[in-house]
Design a protein around this motif. Structure first.
Motif, PDB file in Angstrom:
ATOM      1  N   ARG A  83       0.834  -1.218   0.000  1.00  0.00           N
ATOM      2  CA  ARG A  83       0.000   0.000   0.000  1.00  0.00           C
ATOM      3  C   ARG A  83       0.864   1.263   0.000  1.00  0.00           C
ATOM      4  O   ARG A  83       0.543   2.240  -0.670  1.00  0.00           O
ATOM      5  N   GLU A  84       1.965   1.250   0.728  1.00  0.00           N
ATOM      6  CA  GLU A  84       2.848   2.420   0.784  1.00  0.00           C
ATOM      7  C   GLU A  84       3.458   2.725  -0.577  1.00  0.00           C
ATOM      8  O   GLU A  84       3.472   3.881  -1.008  1.00  0.00           O
ATOM      9  N   ILE A  85       3.969   1.700  -1.260  1.00  0.00           N
ATOM     10  CA  ILE A  85       4.555   1.902  -2.592  1.00  0.00           C
ATOM     11  C   ILE A  85       3.464   2.349  -3.568  1.00  0.00           C
ATOM     12  O   ILE A  85       3.661   3.275  -4.356  1.00  0.00           O
ATOM     13  N   ALA A  86       2.310   1.699  -3.509  1.00  0.00           N
ATOM     14  CA  ALA A  86       1.209   2.069  -4.402  1.00  0.00           C
ATOM     15  C   ALA A  86       0.805   3.526  -4.172  1.00  0.00           C
ATOM     16  O   ALA A  86       0.589   4.276  -5.132  1.00  0.00           O
ATOM     17  N   ASN A  87       0.718   3.933  -2.925  1.00  0.00           N
ATOM     18  CA  ASN A  87       0.316   5.300  -2.607  1.00  0.00           C
ATOM     19  C   ASN A  87       1.333   6.317  -3.132  1.00  0.00           C
ATOM     20  O   ASN A  87       0.954   7.398  -3.595  1.00  0.00           O
ATOM     21  N   LYS A  88       2.621   5.979  -3.098  1.00  0.00           N
ATOM     22  CA  LYS A  88       3.663   6.883  -3.599  1.00  0.00           C
ATOM     23  C   LYS A  88       3.576   7.070  -5.109  1.00  0.00           C
ATOM     24  O   LYS A  88       3.996   8.092  -5.629  1.00  0.00           O
ATOM     25  N   THR A  89       3.089   6.052  -5.811  1.00  0.00           N
ATOM     26  CA  THR A  89       3.126   6.094  -7.274  1.00  0.00           C
ATOM     27  C   THR A  89       1.773   6.368  -7.916  1.00  0.00           C
ATOM     28  O   THR A  89       1.705   6.981  -8.977  1.00  0.00           O
ATOM     29  N   TRP A  90       0.705   5.893  -7.303  1.00  0.00           N
ATOM     30  CA  TRP A  90      -0.621   5.912  -7.918  1.00  0.00           C
ATOM     31  C   TRP A  90      -1.086   7.311  -8.308  1.00  0.00           C
ATOM     32  O   TRP A  90      -1.437   7.576  -9.451  1.00  0.00           O
ATOM     33  N   LEU A 130      16.123  -3.255  -2.371  1.00  0.00           N
ATOM     34  CA  LEU A 130      17.487  -2.775  -2.576  1.00  0.00           C
ATOM     35  C   LEU A 130      18.047  -2.501  -1.184  1.00  0.00           C
ATOM     36  O   LEU A 130      17.520  -1.640  -0.461  1.00  0.00           O
ATOM     37  N   ASN A 131      19.066  -3.266  -0.801  1.00  0.00           N
ATOM     38  CA  ASN A 131      19.668  -3.094   0.526  1.00  0.00           C
ATOM     39  C   ASN A 131      18.608  -3.063   1.633  1.00  0.00           C
ATOM     40  O   ASN A 131      18.568  -2.154   2.446  1.00  0.00           O
ATOM     41  N   ASN A 132      17.722  -4.037   1.620  1.00  0.00           N
ATOM     42  CA  ASN A 132      16.671  -4.209   2.637  1.00  0.00           C
ATOM     43  C   ASN A 132      15.564  -3.157   2.602  1.00  0.00           C
ATOM     44  O   ASN A 132      14.744  -3.099   3.506  1.00  0.00           O
ATOM     45  N   GLU A 133      15.521  -2.313   1.590  1.00  0.00           N
ATOM     46  CA  GLU A 133      14.439  -1.338   1.436  1.00  0.00           C
ATOM     47  C   GLU A 133      13.575  -1.752   0.246  1.00  0.00           C
ATOM     48  O   GLU A 133      14.101  -2.035  -0.831  1.00  0.00           O
ATOM     49  N   VAL A 134      12.255  -1.794   0.442  1.00  0.00           N
ATOM     50  CA  VAL A 134      11.363  -2.170  -0.654  1.00  0.00           C
ATOM     51  C   VAL A 134      11.256  -0.997  -1.624  1.00  0.00           C
ATOM     52  O   VAL A 134      10.899   0.121  -1.242  1.00  0.00           O
ATOM     53  N   LEU A 135      11.606  -1.253  -2.878  1.00  0.00           N
ATOM     54  CA  LEU A 135      11.542  -0.233  -3.923  1.00  0.00           C
ATOM     55  C   LEU A 135      10.277  -0.339  -4.751  1.00  0.00           C
ATOM     56  O   LEU A 135       9.772   0.659  -5.255  1.00  0.00           O
ATOM     57  N   ALA A 136       9.830  -1.574  -4.940  1.00  0.00           N
ATOM     58  CA  ALA A 136       8.777  -1.800  -5.928  1.00  0.00           C
ATOM     59  C   ALA A 136       8.054  -3.106  -5.631  1.00  0.00           C
ATOM     60  O   ALA A 136       8.522  -3.933  -4.850  1.00  0.00           O
ATOM     61  N   LEU A 177       0.350  -9.494 -16.061  1.00  0.00           N
ATOM     62  CA  LEU A 177       1.047  -8.614 -15.135  1.00  0.00           C
ATOM     63  C   LEU A 177      -0.003  -7.619 -14.661  1.00  0.00           C
ATOM     64  O   LEU A 177      -0.374  -6.697 -15.386  1.00  0.00           O
ATOM     65  N   ASN A 178      -0.536  -7.852 -13.470  1.00  0.00           N
ATOM     66  CA  ASN A 178      -1.636  -7.037 -12.960  1.00  0.00           C
ATOM     67  C   ASN A 178      -1.166  -5.684 -12.454  1.00  0.00           C
ATOM     68  O   ASN A 178      -1.886  -4.692 -12.588  1.00  0.00           O
ATOM     69  N   LYS A 179       0.016  -5.674 -11.864  1.00  0.00           N
ATOM     70  CA  LYS A 179       0.515  -4.449 -11.235  1.00  0.00           C
ATOM     71  C   LYS A 179       2.027  -4.409 -11.346  1.00  0.00           C
ATOM     72  O   LYS A 179       2.692  -5.446 -11.234  1.00  0.00           O
ATOM     73  N   LEU A 180       2.561  -3.209 -11.509  1.00  0.00           N
ATOM     74  CA  LEU A 180       3.986  -2.970 -11.401  1.00  0.00           C
ATOM     75  C   LEU A 180       4.148  -1.515 -10.972  1.00  0.00           C
ATOM     76  O   LEU A 180       3.820  -0.608 -11.740  1.00  0.00           O
ATOM     77  N   TYR A 181       4.576  -1.318  -9.741  1.00  0.00           N
ATOM     78  CA  TYR A 181       4.736   0.035  -9.209  1.00  0.00           C
ATOM     79  C   TYR A 181       6.076   0.159  -8.523  1.00  0.00           C
ATOM     80  O   TYR A 181       6.432  -0.659  -7.671  1.00  0.00           O
ATOM     81  N   LEU A 182       6.813   1.186  -8.913  1.00  0.00           N
ATOM     82  CA  LEU A 182       8.145   1.465  -8.414  1.00  0.00           C
ATOM     83  C   LEU A 182       8.131   2.830  -7.743  1.00  0.00           C
ATOM     84  O   LEU A 182       7.597   3.796  -8.310  1.00  0.00           O
TER      85      LEU A 182
END
Length: 166
Positions: free
Chosen positions: A17-24, A65-71, A88-93
């Protein structure tokens, strides 16, 4: 710099949800305005909706990347006809990492997973005005169809793109 991948579980819904919120919203508000992206986000990315998607067969992959979720990405079986096709339903970076090759690496990881399942094709839907179309083309996808899909009181005006997996 170490990139690792992990299959997500229900315990990872918060970070998805955090990654999606940053990109959506930065992706869709310029295309669709404010109301439609908010409606769709609430429908697709609520904790209960994500849990349901996982239970219905979407596999979510987290990219670290180095223990941080990027995507994250998710995929599922689309059709089981003579040519097995996955979607491929979703791809968010995270936008702060876009342009660094991480999206390409994540697509490659998804391809590896679906090829191991016997997939011949990987399809995706993308809004017809989304700049990601060029990214997908650079990664071997071609437009195969134009669709207008009802979504609540709105429509998703998409291209269906396909990559034939070799």
């Amino acid at each position: 710099m170490e990139i690792i991948y992990k299959i997500a579980t229900h315990k990872d819904i918060k970070v998805i949800r955090e990654i999606a919120n940053k990109t959506w919203f930065v992706t869709y508000e310029p295309i669709l305005g404010k109301e439609q992206p908010k409606y769709m986000f609430d429908e697709i990315y609520s904790e209960s909706a994500l849990l349901e998607q996982m239970q219905e067969g979407q596999t979510f992959i987290l990219q670290y990347l180095n223990n941080e979720v990027l995507a994250f990405a998710s995929y599922s079986l689309k059709s089981n006809e003579k040519e097995l096709t996955y979607k491929l339903n979703k791809l968010y970076l995270d936008p702060s990492f876009q342009g660094g090759g991480y999206g390409k690496m994540l697509i490659s990881e998804v391809e590896k997973h679906v090829k191991a399942l016997g997939a011949k094709n990987l399809d995706l839907n993308v809004n017809r005005h989304n700049k990601a179309i060029d990214f997908y083309k650079k990664n071997g996808f071609t437009i195969i169809e134009e669709v207008d899909i009802p979504f609540g009181p709105y429509f998703m005006n998409d291209f269906i793109m396909r990559k034939v997996l070799v």
